[in-house]
Motif scaffolding. Structure first.
Motif, short mmCIF file in Angstrom:
data_model
loop_
_atom_site.label_atom_id
_atom_site.label_comp_id
_atom_site.label_asym_id
_atom_site.label_seq_id
_atom_site.Cartn_x
_atom_site.Cartn_y
_atom_site.Cartn_z
N TYR A 187 0.82 -1.22 0.00
CA TYR A 187 0.00 0.00 0.00
C TYR A 187 0.85 1.27 0.00
O TYR A 187 0.31 2.37 -0.16
CB TYR A 187 -0.93 0.01 1.22
CG TYR A 187 -1.80 -1.22 1.32
CD1 TYR A 187 -2.91 -1.37 0.49
CD2 TYR A 187 -1.49 -2.24 2.21
CE1 TYR A 187 -3.70 -2.51 0.56
CE2 TYR A 187 -2.28 -3.37 2.29
CZ TYR A 187 -3.37 -3.51 1.46
OH TYR A 187 -4.15 -4.64 1.53
N PRO A 227 -3.78 -1.93 -8.63
CA PRO A 227 -4.43 -0.63 -8.42
C PRO A 227 -4.95 -0.47 -6.99
O PRO A 227 -5.74 -1.30 -6.52
CB PRO A 227 -5.58 -0.63 -9.43
CG PRO A 227 -5.13 -1.58 -10.49
CD PRO A 227 -4.36 -2.65 -9.77
N ILE A 228 -4.48 0.54 -6.31
CA ILE A 228 -4.86 0.78 -4.91
C ILE A 228 -5.31 2.23 -4.76
O ILE A 228 -4.66 3.15 -5.26
CB ILE A 228 -3.68 0.50 -3.96
CG1 ILE A 228 -3.35 -0.99 -3.93
CG2 ILE A 228 -3.99 0.98 -2.55
CD1 ILE A 228 -2.16 -1.34 -3.07
N LYS A 229 -6.37 2.41 -4.06
CA LYS A 229 -6.88 3.74 -3.75
C LYS A 229 -6.10 4.27 -2.54
O LYS A 229 -6.12 3.68 -1.46
CB LYS A 229 -8.37 3.67 -3.43
CG LYS A 229 -9.00 5.01 -3.10
CD LYS A 229 -10.47 4.82 -2.76
CE LYS A 229 -11.13 6.15 -2.44
NZ LYS A 229 -12.56 5.96 -2.06
N ILE A 230 -5.37 5.36 -2.74
CA ILE A 230 -4.58 5.94 -1.65
C ILE A 230 -5.51 6.74 -0.76
O ILE A 230 -5.67 7.96 -0.88
CB ILE A 230 -3.44 6.82 -2.19
CG1 ILE A 230 -2.59 6.04 -3.18
CG2 ILE A 230 -2.58 7.34 -1.05
CD1 ILE A 230 -1.93 4.81 -2.58
N ASP A 231 -6.15 6.01 0.13
CA ASP A 231 -7.13 6.60 1.03
C ASP A 231 -6.98 5.95 2.40
O ASP A 231 -6.84 4.72 2.50
CB ASP A 231 -8.54 6.35 0.49
CG ASP A 231 -9.62 6.85 1.43
OD1 ASP A 231 -9.86 8.06 1.46
OD2 ASP A 231 -10.20 6.00 2.14
N PHE A 243 -9.68 3.28 3.34
CA PHE A 243 -9.58 2.08 2.50
C PHE A 243 -8.39 1.21 2.94
O PHE A 243 -8.52 0.00 3.14
CB PHE A 243 -9.43 2.47 1.04
CG PHE A 243 -9.10 1.31 0.14
CD1 PHE A 243 -10.08 0.40 -0.24
CD2 PHE A 243 -7.80 1.11 -0.31
CE1 PHE A 243 -9.79 -0.67 -1.05
CE2 PHE A 243 -7.49 0.04 -1.13
CZ PHE A 243 -8.49 -0.85 -1.50
#
Length: 479
Positions: free
Chosen positions: A414, A425-429, A432
């Motif tokens: 991450y 694909p990773i959501k930088i949140d 999450f």
């Protein structure tokens, strides 16, 4: 108080080894000393006291109190003077005989010696000094020795013991002077910090004359004047060679340094306050380790907090993790905690928690980031960061390479990129990533196998477990 006459050494051992169980001593010895032809034993810089060394060995330490008699009445201590318990005391000769017999049988690799306070701190420490002197000089014991210093001990005794022990420790016990006054009114910060300062300055002084000739070494030892009290102005003390003895050329003062212990959960200090104290001890007193001991209410005193849910072991674990970040990863306490966030997240380790609050610094490109930046990536430790630095001189690294180096990808993916790309694909949140880290005990995301390939999900996907026929029948019968 119950004192039995004519107690056997076996009975004493049962009482005084049990009485020492709350004194934390699980650490590496920090000193290498080879055996010689004149004595027995050696000391290796690996684990002691039922812990694991770097090479995987589990080795142990004889951990006892010299006496569980005590004139102090610390509210958290099982050996306090007001408790009606069976009391016992060893003699110096008995401790020596036990240590030697246990060592010869390969039961132990060293001695951890602490004590209650019988008659006075000086009286007790004189007995402990005589024990260590006999072990080293008469029994020629060359193994590891960790000795506790009682607050209020005369500086000359502290000095003398330091030449025989490998590691010294004086327990701070509680983080603040107010807490110490509340739960341990016979102790004060001055008497605890005074021997800690003396040990630090003596070790620093000793480094100045290592390698010079014997005559100059003993002259410096005899003539040195050390300021051992910086809290109430300069107080000089003439620290002499232990009781007029001439030291061997290779003698070292407490070569494994000093440590201390803090009780966690007995008082209301936050993690931020505790870590601030630890950071100051490392910086100002040169400590090797600060140990954190989860509070166990053995006395059921009304001034002590209830522990119906058990000791705060997870909190203790988080403090140890943060302590590791301070000592080896370049973190500061103010980066991990502050007055607005005074306690660690019990669900996430401190490094992950810090990274989630600083997502603007991520992702990190492993092929370009410097060593200190890599150390701040969750899942990358000291050794793996060094491997990355060394390996990328010869090749461009990918995720397969990182896995082979020991990087914990289930956390690191991450926060890193390889060649400008994330693993998937990773959501930088923050929310999450937090959910992903907490889900299924931080298991790898579905579809990522040991070879980083996608495959069909199977019944035993998450644990890499292949059941035998008996287990398969049992599972199907319960379906």
């Amino acid at each position: 108080m119950v004192i039995q006459e004519g107690m056997s050494i076996q009975r004493k051992l049962e009482i005084l080894s049990m009485a020492a169980r709350y004194d934390v001593a699980c650490t590496s010895s920090g000193v290498d000393r080879k055996g010689n032809n004149t004595g027995i034993g050696n000391s290796l810089a690996c684990g002691i006291c039922h812990t694991f060394s770097a090479d995987g060995r589990c080795i142990s330490l004889l951990k006892i109190l010299f006496t569980n008699e005590c004139i102090f009445d610390c509210k958290y201590c099982i050996n306090r003077s007001s408790n009606d318990i069976v009391r016992a005391s060893f003699t110096p000769r008995e401790v020596c005989e036990l240590t030697m017999e246990f060592y010869r049988r390969n039961y132990i690799e060293g001695l951890f010696l602490s004590s209650g306070i019988k008659i006075s701190p000086n009286h007790t420490m004189e007995q402990i000094y005589e024990t260590l002197r006999m072990l080293r000089d008469e029994y020629n014991f060359n193994g590891y020795i960790h000795c506790k210093i009682i607050p209020g001990t005369d500086p000359v005794l502290v000095e003398a013991i330091g030449w025989y022990a490998d590691r010294l420790s004086c327990n701070l016990e509680l983080p603040t002077a107010e807490s110490l006054k509340k739960l341990a009114p016979h102790k004060n910060r001055k008497n605890i910090l005074k021997p800690m300062r003396q040990i630090q300055l003596r070790r620093d002084r000793h480094n100045e004359y290592l390698g010079i000739d014997d005559a100059a070494r003993n002259r410096l030892l005899t003539d040195s004047r050390i300021n051992i009290d910086e809290t109430d102005g300069p107080v000089a003390a003439n620290i002499i060679v232990p009781f007029g003895r001439t030291l061997p050329a290779k003698k070292r003062f407490a070569p494994a340094g000093q440590s201390t212990q803090l009780i966690i959960g007995a008082t209301e200090e936050s993690d931020y306050q505790i870590m601030t104290v630890s950071e100051a001890l490392y910086k100002n007193f040169g400590l090797k380790r600060v140990f954190y001991s989860a509070f166990v209410n053995v006395n059921q005193d009304e001034s002590l907090p209830s522990t119906l849910d058990g000791p705060p072991l997870l909190r203790e674990h988080r403090l140890y993790q943060a302590d590791w970040l301070l000592r080896f990863y370049g973190f500061k306490t103010d980066e991990l905690l502050d007055n607005n966030k005074p306690n660690f997240n019990l669900l996430l380790d401190p490094k992950c928690d810090w990274a989630l609050r600083h997502l603007e610094l991520f992702p990190v490109e492993v092929n370009k980031a410097d060593y200190q930046t890599l150390l701040r990536v969750p899942g990358i430790g000291v050794n793996s960061a060094r491997r990355i630095i060394a390996a990328r001189k010869h090749a461009v690294l990918d995720f397969n390479d990182l896995k082979k180096m020991g990087i914990v990808l289930k956390r690191a993916i991450y926060f890193i990129t390889c060649n400008g790309r994330m693993m998937y694909p990773i959501k930088i949140d923050e929310d999450f990533i937090t959910r992903q880290l907490l889900a299924s005990n931080e298991r790898m995301p579905f579809g990522i196998d040991k070879d980083i390939t996608y495959r069909q999900l199977s019944l035993f996907d998450d644990v890499n477990f292949q059941p035998d026929m008996h287990d398969q029948i049992k599972i199907l019968s319960q379906a």
